[in-house]
Design a protein around this motif. Structure first.
Motif, PDB file in Angstrom:
ATOM      1  N   ILE A   1       0.860  -1.182   0.000  1.00 22.20           N
ATOM      2  CA  ILE A   1       0.000   0.000   0.000  1.00 22.20           C
ATOM      3  C   ILE A   1       0.896   1.232   0.000  1.00 22.20           C
ATOM      4  CG2 ILE A   1      -1.792   1.267   1.230  1.00 22.20           C
ATOM      5  CD1 ILE A   1      -2.601  -1.430   2.506  1.00 22.20           C
ATOM      6  N   PHE A   2       0.682   2.107  -0.979  1.00 22.95           N
ATOM      7  CA  PHE A   2       1.513   3.292  -1.140  1.00 22.95           C
ATOM      8  C   PHE A   2       0.631   4.540  -1.143  1.00 22.95           C
ATOM      9  CE2 PHE A   2       3.388  -0.269  -3.450  1.00 22.95           C
ATOM     10  CZ  PHE A   2       4.604  -0.389  -2.795  1.00 22.95           C
ATOM     11  N   THR A   3       1.085   5.589  -0.463  1.00 20.19           N
ATOM     12  CA  THR A   3       0.345   6.846  -0.400  1.00 20.19           C
ATOM     13  C   THR A   3       0.886   7.809  -1.450  1.00 20.19           C
ATOM     14  OG1 THR A   3      -0.007   6.545   1.962  1.00 20.19           O
ATOM     15  CG2 THR A   3      -0.336   8.770   1.083  1.00 20.19           C
ATOM     16  N   LEU A   4      -0.003   8.330  -2.281  1.00 22.98           N
ATOM     17  CA  LEU A   4       0.386   9.282  -3.311  1.00 22.98           C
ATOM     18  C   LEU A   4       0.488  10.682  -2.708  1.00 22.98           C
ATOM     19  CD1 LEU A   4      -1.878   7.891  -6.142  1.00 22.98           C
ATOM     20  CD2 LEU A   4       0.555   7.491  -5.807  1.00 22.98           C
ATOM     21  N   ALA A   5       1.447  11.449  -3.155  1.00 20.54           N
ATOM     22  CA  ALA A   5       1.731  12.768  -2.578  1.00 20.54           C
ATOM     23  C   ALA A   5       0.679  13.805  -2.944  1.00 20.54           C
ATOM     24  CB  ALA A   5       3.111  13.242  -3.015  1.00 20.54           C
ATOM     25  N   GLU A   6       0.179  13.773  -4.156  1.00 20.38           N
ATOM     26  CA  GLU A   6      -0.790  14.772  -4.612  1.00 20.38           C
ATOM     27  C   GLU A   6      -2.197  14.369  -4.203  1.00 20.38           C
ATOM     28  OE1 GLU A   6      -0.164  17.638  -5.898  1.00 20.38           O
ATOM     29  OE2 GLU A   6       1.954  17.346  -6.358  1.00 20.38           O
ATOM     30  N   SER A   7      -2.979  15.355  -3.833  1.00 20.19           N
ATOM     31  CA  SER A   7      -4.392  15.085  -3.566  1.00 20.19           C
ATOM     32  C   SER A   7      -5.194  15.442  -4.818  1.00 20.19           C
ATOM     33  CB  SER A   7      -4.868  15.904  -2.367  1.00 20.19           C
ATOM     34  OG  SER A   7      -4.582  17.257  -2.568  1.00 20.19           O
ATOM     35  N   ASN A   8      -6.466  15.173  -4.795  1.00 18.19           N
ATOM     36  CA  ASN A   8      -7.376  15.474  -5.911  1.00 18.19           C
ATOM     37  C   ASN A   8      -6.964  14.783  -7.209  1.00 18.19           C
ATOM     38  OD1 ASN A   8      -8.810  17.167  -4.152  1.00 18.19           O
ATOM     39  ND2 ASN A   8      -7.389  18.827  -4.585  1.00 18.19           N
TER      40      ASN A   8
END
Length: 107
Positions: free
Chosen positions: A31-38
């Motif tokens: 599971i990886f969290t992406l830096a950009e939202s939206n």
């Protein structure tokens, strides 16, 4: 109709869709969290340079996390390419609603 208004607002505030990518290295969690939202769309996911199919990963827009559903081994490289905007459609919709309330009260 609200979609058309949101599109016009995005043009006025120059919130046009942008592209970016991130590279992750697998260690112990897929599971990886992406830096950009939206993030509006995931355009490509690669494992060690090889395209993954849409059934090989899942993206949760609420948590902004991508989960790789296939087996990974240490040091596998995951590249995620995506499109994003500064403001989400929900944010723009709420700004529009707030503006209409303001106009109805103070105009």
């Amino acid at each position: 109709m609200l979609d058309k208004v949101c599109t016009k607002i995005r043009s006025l505030i120059e919130d046009l869709s942008q592209s970016d990518f991130e590279i992750f290295e697998y260690a112990n969690s897929s599971i990886f969290t992406l830096a950009e939202s939206n993030i509006s769309s995931i355009t490509k996911v690669l494992k060690n340079g090889i395209n993954l199919g849409s059934g090989d990963y899942s993206y949760d827009s609420i948590t902004n996390k991508i989960t790789i559903l296939i087996t990974l081994i240490n040091e596998d490289k995951i590249e995620v390419d995506y499109n994003f905007t500064k403001y989400s459609d929900t944010e723009l919709t709420e700004y529009i609603r707030a503006s209409l309330v303001y106009i109805s009260v103070f105009a």
